[in-house]
Design a protein around this motif. Structure first.
Motif, PDB file in Angstrom:
ATOM      1  N   SER A 139       7.392   1.918  -3.402  1.00  0.00           N
ATOM      2  CA  SER A 139       6.421   2.814  -4.023  1.00  0.00           C
ATOM      3  C   SER A 139       7.012   4.211  -3.976  1.00  0.00           C
ATOM      4  N   LEU A 142       5.211   8.839  -4.218  1.00  0.00           N
ATOM      5  CA  LEU A 142       3.834   8.572  -3.817  1.00  0.00           C
ATOM      6  C   LEU A 142       2.840   9.609  -4.327  1.00  0.00           C
ATOM      7  N   GLY A 151      -5.374   5.923  -2.007  1.00  0.00           N
ATOM      8  CA  GLY A 151      -4.039   6.471  -2.212  1.00  0.00           C
ATOM      9  C   GLY A 151      -3.649   7.448  -1.136  1.00  0.00           C
ATOM     10  N   CYS A 153      -1.213   5.327  -0.044  1.00  0.00           N
ATOM     11  CA  CYS A 153      -0.913   4.022   0.514  1.00  0.00           C
ATOM     12  C   CYS A 153      -1.841   3.791   1.701  1.00  0.00           C
ATOM     13  N   ILE A 161       0.047  -3.566   5.212  1.00  0.00           N
ATOM     14  CA  ILE A 161       0.247  -2.409   4.345  1.00  0.00           C
ATOM     15  C   ILE A 161      -0.380  -2.667   2.977  1.00  0.00           C
ATOM     16  N   MET A 163      -0.134  -0.916  -0.840  1.00  0.00           N
ATOM     17  CA  MET A 163       0.692   0.055  -1.556  1.00  0.00           C
ATOM     18  C   MET A 163       0.665  -0.206  -3.053  1.00  0.00           C
ATOM     19  N   TYR A 164       0.927   0.861  -3.800  1.00  0.00           N
ATOM     20  CA  TYR A 164       1.068   0.763  -5.249  1.00  0.00           C
ATOM     21  C   TYR A 164       2.546   0.508  -5.536  1.00  0.00           C
ATOM     22  N   ILE A 189      -3.243  -2.296  -6.748  1.00  0.00           N
ATOM     23  CA  ILE A 189      -2.692  -2.090  -5.411  1.00  0.00           C
ATOM     24  C   ILE A 189      -2.303  -3.448  -4.825  1.00  0.00           C
ATOM     25  N   TYR A 191      -1.453  -5.776  -1.408  1.00  0.00           N
ATOM     26  CA  TYR A 191      -1.656  -5.921   0.036  1.00  0.00           C
ATOM     27  C   TYR A 191      -0.571  -6.826   0.606  1.00  0.00           C
TER      28      TYR A 191
END
Length: 211
Positions: A139, A142, A151, A153, A161, A163-164, A189, A191
């Motif tokens: 990612s 950020l 956001g 993350c 975690i 995250m995008y 997103i 996971y």
């Protein structure tokens, strides 16, 4: 529950104020606490509330109509305020003091991961997660995700975690960009559970203070 209700109101204040303060002071740090750790911390904060009650009680006097209300509110609010101060100011400096004296080098947190994610005042710019099958999820940057849900993350206390994912590198393949991460329906997103993660790389720096 009935036994709890039958306790004196001072004892109930100790339990309620202690628990609320514990949750605030150690949010995100409680997963590794044993029962004895949690109970001891709750009693420490709750004991502060009891101390406040016994300190204020003689100053108010029995003739004051709302004596118990004032004492109860004070017994809850003061420990909560102290819990916030402990989290934001005292805990980290307390650890620095013990390291300065040479008594202990540890910071009071159970894992290095907890130490990393609980550090305040940092600006995160990049995160790379290598899964156990060798795939790299990236990612970067950020900053565009700062105002998105959760956001930029999510670094879970359990090691998971969210995250995008902007780029993916499969084993033996070139790094590729993820398409349609954001559309009219929102942003996607990803996971990643703790048991699927082999390595986490974070790029971060101290936040610049605005003048």
């Amino acid at each position: 529950m009935q036994e709890l209700i039958e306790l004196s109101w001072q004892t109930q204040i100790v339990i309620v104020s202690g628990y609320l303060s514990y949750v605030l002071a150690y949010s995100g740090m409680r997963s590794e606490h044993k029962t004895i750790d949690s109970v001891s911390i709750v009693l420490c904060f709750g004991g502060l509330g009891l101390l406040i009650i016994h300190t204020i009680d003689p100053l108010i006097g029995e003739d004051f109509r709302f004596e118990n209300v004032v004492l109860g509110i004070s017994g809850v609010v003061v420990p909560i305020i102290f819990a916030v101060l402990w989290r934001k100011l005292f805990r980290e400096n307390f650890g620095k003091f013990w390291r300065w004296t040479g008594v202990s080098e540890e910071d009071g947190l159970p894992t290095a991961w907890n130490t990393l994610i609980q550090k305040r005042g940092l600006l995160y710019t990049q995160i790379n997660v290598t899964t156990k099958d060798g795939r790299v999820l990236e990612s970067w940057p950020l900053e565009p995700f700062n105002n998105d849900p959760n956001g930029p993350c999510v670094l879970g206390a359990d090691g998971s975690i969210g995250m995008y994912v902007t780029h993916i590198t499969e084993v033996g393949e070139e790094r590729r960009e993820v398409r349609k991460l954001r559309d009219d329906n929102g942003i996607r997103i990803t996971y990643i559970p703790k048991d699927q993660i082999a390595e986490v790389d974070l790029r971060r720096s101290f936040k610049k203070r605005s003048n």
